[in-house]
Design a protein around this motif. Structure first.
Motif, PDB file in Angstrom:
ATOM      1  N   GLU A  20      66.187  16.602  57.371  1.00 32.54           N
ATOM      2  CA  GLU A  20      65.153  15.588  57.162  1.00 32.54           C
ATOM      3  C   GLU A  20      65.765  14.189  57.083  1.00 32.54           C
ATOM      4  OE1 GLU A  20      61.342  14.050  55.943  1.00 32.54           O
ATOM      5  OE2 GLU A  20      61.839  16.048  56.691  1.00 32.54           O
ATOM      6  N   LYS A  21      66.807  14.080  56.250  1.00 34.91           N
ATOM      7  CA  LYS A  21      67.391  12.751  55.964  1.00 34.91           C
ATOM      8  C   LYS A  21      68.385  12.306  57.010  1.00 34.91           C
ATOM      9  CE  LYS A  21      69.395  11.696  52.241  1.00 34.91           C
ATOM     10  NZ  LYS A  21      70.265  11.741  51.053  1.00 34.91           N
ATOM     11  N   GLY A  22      69.027  13.267  57.666  1.00 41.03           N
ATOM     12  CA  GLY A  22      70.092  12.933  58.605  1.00 41.03           C
ATOM     13  C   GLY A  22      71.392  12.641  57.880  1.00 41.03           C
ATOM     14  N   PHE A  23      72.498  12.745  58.591  1.00 43.49           N
ATOM     15  CA  PHE A  23      73.807  12.373  58.056  1.00 43.49           C
ATOM     16  C   PHE A  23      74.692  11.984  59.228  1.00 43.49           C
ATOM     17  CE2 PHE A  23      75.784  16.979  57.984  1.00 43.49           C
ATOM     18  CZ  PHE A  23      75.336  17.181  59.270  1.00 43.49           C
ATOM     19  N   ILE A  24      75.875  11.517  58.930  1.00 32.98           N
ATOM     20  CA  ILE A  24      76.808  11.271  60.017  1.00 32.98           C
ATOM     21  C   ILE A  24      77.909  12.310  59.925  1.00 32.98           C
ATOM     22  CG2 ILE A  24      78.510   9.690  60.997  1.00 32.98           C
ATOM     23  CD1 ILE A  24      75.799   8.706  61.537  1.00 32.98           C
ATOM     24  N   GLU A  80      80.994  13.191  61.732  1.00 32.09           N
ATOM     25  CA  GLU A  80      81.936  12.676  62.721  1.00 32.09           C
ATOM     26  C   GLU A  80      82.964  13.752  63.013  1.00 32.09           C
ATOM     27  OE1 GLU A  80      82.047   9.682  64.817  1.00 32.09           O
ATOM     28  OE2 GLU A  80      81.840   8.696  62.855  1.00 32.09           O
ATOM     29  N   GLU A 105      60.324  18.258  73.418  1.00 34.96           N
ATOM     30  CA  GLU A 105      60.296  17.483  74.667  1.00 34.96           C
ATOM     31  C   GLU A 105      61.578  16.661  74.801  1.00 34.96           C
ATOM     32  OE1 GLU A 105      56.520  15.398  75.247  1.00 34.96           O
ATOM     33  OE2 GLU A 105      57.556  13.891  76.431  1.00 34.96           O
ATOM     34  N   ILE A 106      62.198  16.698  75.987  1.00 35.70           N
ATOM     35  CA  ILE A 106      63.375  15.870  76.235  1.00 35.70           C
ATOM     36  C   ILE A 106      62.961  14.566  76.903  1.00 35.70           C
ATOM     37  CG2 ILE A 106      65.603  15.688  77.387  1.00 35.70           C
ATOM     38  CD1 ILE A 106      65.521  18.754  77.743  1.00 35.70           C
ATOM     39  N   ALA A 107      62.378  14.675  78.077  1.00 34.76           N
ATOM     40  CA  ALA A 107      62.030  13.493  78.871  1.00 34.76           C
ATOM     41  C   ALA A 107      61.271  13.969  80.104  1.00 34.76           C
ATOM     42  CB  ALA A 107      63.284  12.748  79.294  1.00 34.76           C
ATOM     43  N   ARG A 153      75.729  15.075  65.627  1.00 32.53           N
ATOM     44  CA  ARG A 153      76.358  14.010  64.856  1.00 32.53           C
ATOM     45  C   ARG A 153      75.432  13.476  63.757  1.00 32.53           C
ATOM     46  NH1 ARG A 153      77.548   9.569  67.364  1.00 32.53           N
ATOM     47  NH2 ARG A 153      79.365   9.211  66.082  1.00 32.53           N
ATOM     48  N   TYR A 154      74.138  13.776  63.841  1.00 33.30           N
ATOM     49  CA  TYR A 154      73.172  13.248  62.874  1.00 33.30           C
ATOM     50  C   TYR A 154      72.472  14.309  62.044  1.00 33.30           C
ATOM     51  CZ  TYR A 154      73.517   9.002  65.654  1.00 33.30           C
ATOM     52  OH  TYR A 154      73.977   7.910  66.315  1.00 33.30           O
ATOM     53  N   LYS A 155      72.479  15.524  62.556  1.00 30.95           N
ATOM     54  CA  LYS A 155      71.687  16.563  61.894  1.00 30.95           C
ATOM     55  C   LYS A 155      72.530  17.818  61.760  1.00 30.95           C
ATOM     56  CE  LYS A 155      67.539  14.473  62.549  1.00 30.95           C
ATOM     57  NZ  LYS A 155      66.377  14.353  61.690  1.00 30.95           N
TER      58      LYS A 155
END
Lengths: 229, 229
Positions: free
Chosen positions: B222-226, B228, B76-78, B147-149
């Protein structure tokens, strides 16, 4: 004053999970319902969208009308779609959440509500509809968020102590954190500034006060980070 | 076969933004509408929710019925809520998105559609309703996500080259990336494994093939990262 059913979209509503932080506890704003179904029960602030109203405007209006809280940014969580979540007919509700500092807002019960109050998250009564599920999803969203974004600006007073900040994270994450480890990590992200003042109303040793570094806070909010706790 | 209006909730619909990646381009799945309004126009796959259907089930059904694509996870987006977004009466639509590798799916036009095809994101026609806005929001969500996954597992073939992986990121971000910098960063996150094989159909110098390290990929998801770029 209650809104007439003919003015609203009867199968699309808004529910609001408003998180507050006070005296080391995470709290949620509840209203006592003045209207059926579940008249007299404590529940999330909510209501139907008007026929010519956008979702964001509806969320702000409903929160204001039911609780007196105005001018806060409500973020959409998700649509809650259980077939029988509303007992009389099918209603989709768009869950929203926000973080506020309770001391900044005075509460007043309004449309379709007789009372409004903050309730600690571990002292919530059994809630009607799927409101507990909406809270659970909002809380899990908040828990994910603290790992990627700085948090606290909206929830803490302008000046706060490190124990207060740690208690905020502990309240959100629902677990105790190691003090030394927490301080090491919070210092590493360069988010807060130590002030020369100490707290004044402490019964034990007074702790130094801190402020968020607004520039870095907003930069990290924009860019994101990984805050592993 | 078209669904009867009496079986659906007439003011709550689903629209799907399906991203694919093929030949260095980010693509979106469009259908040609067999039904009014906007009959004969290319648009996002979408439709109304049935009266006793949950949102997730409706999204999967609608995507399958209109495009032949089955068994993918739609997120789901919005809610899109423009008062006049649907010309005949007010319809809230719940935007969804997914990432797929086009080569894994055969397309077939179904309910209320006469054609279905992949269209490059920079070659989209003018779309009816607020479909361009839904795509824009989906794309901005995808850009935030990279940027996070980790990303790419659903979009690339099992074995891929570093230029392919870079092109995927470039297609999502809509900008060129520096090759050396990209490689340095991708190596740092320990996400991919170099194979002993090289690509076979290259006209220029054949590049080594890589695979995602599934364990690390899922851990980082699962944990995410940055990341860049």
């Amino acid at each position: 004053m209650s809104h007439k059913l003919k003015d609203v979209i009867r199968n699309v509503s808004i529910d609001c999970v408003i998180f507050g932080f006070e005296k080391s506890s995470l709290e949620i704003l509840l209203i006592k319902r003045a209207r059926k179904p579940y008249q007299g029960k404590w529940a999330l602030p909510g209501g139907f969208i008007k026929k010519t109203e956008l979702v964001e405007a509806a969320a702000s209006r409903i929160l204001f009308e039911t609780t007196g809280i105005n001018n806060i940014y409500l973020e959409e969580i998700a649509v809650f779609d259980g077939i029988d979540r509303f007992p009389n007919w099918r209603v989709f509700t768009i869950g929203h959440f926000a973080l506020v500092s309770p001391e900044n807002y005075s509460l007043s019960a309004g449309v379709d509500t007789t009372e409004v109050k903050w309730v600690k998250i571990d002292e919530l009564p059994k809630l009607p509809f799927d409101h507990q599920k909406i809270i659970d999803i909002a809380l899990s969203k908040l828990r994910t968020r603290v790992r990627y974004k700085p948090i606290g600006f909206e929830l803490l007073p302008e000046k706060f102590t490190l124990p207060q900040l740690q208690k905020l994270y502990e309240a959100i994450l629902g677990k105790n954190l190691d003090k030394r480890n927490f301080r090491k990590k919070i210092n590493k992200v360069d988010l807060i500034r130590k002030l020369k003042e100490k707290e004044t109303n402490s019964k034990t040793r007074a702790a130094y006060l801190y402020k968020f570094d607004k520039h870095n806070y907003n930069k990290l909010k924009e860019k994101g980070f990984i805050f592993e706790l």
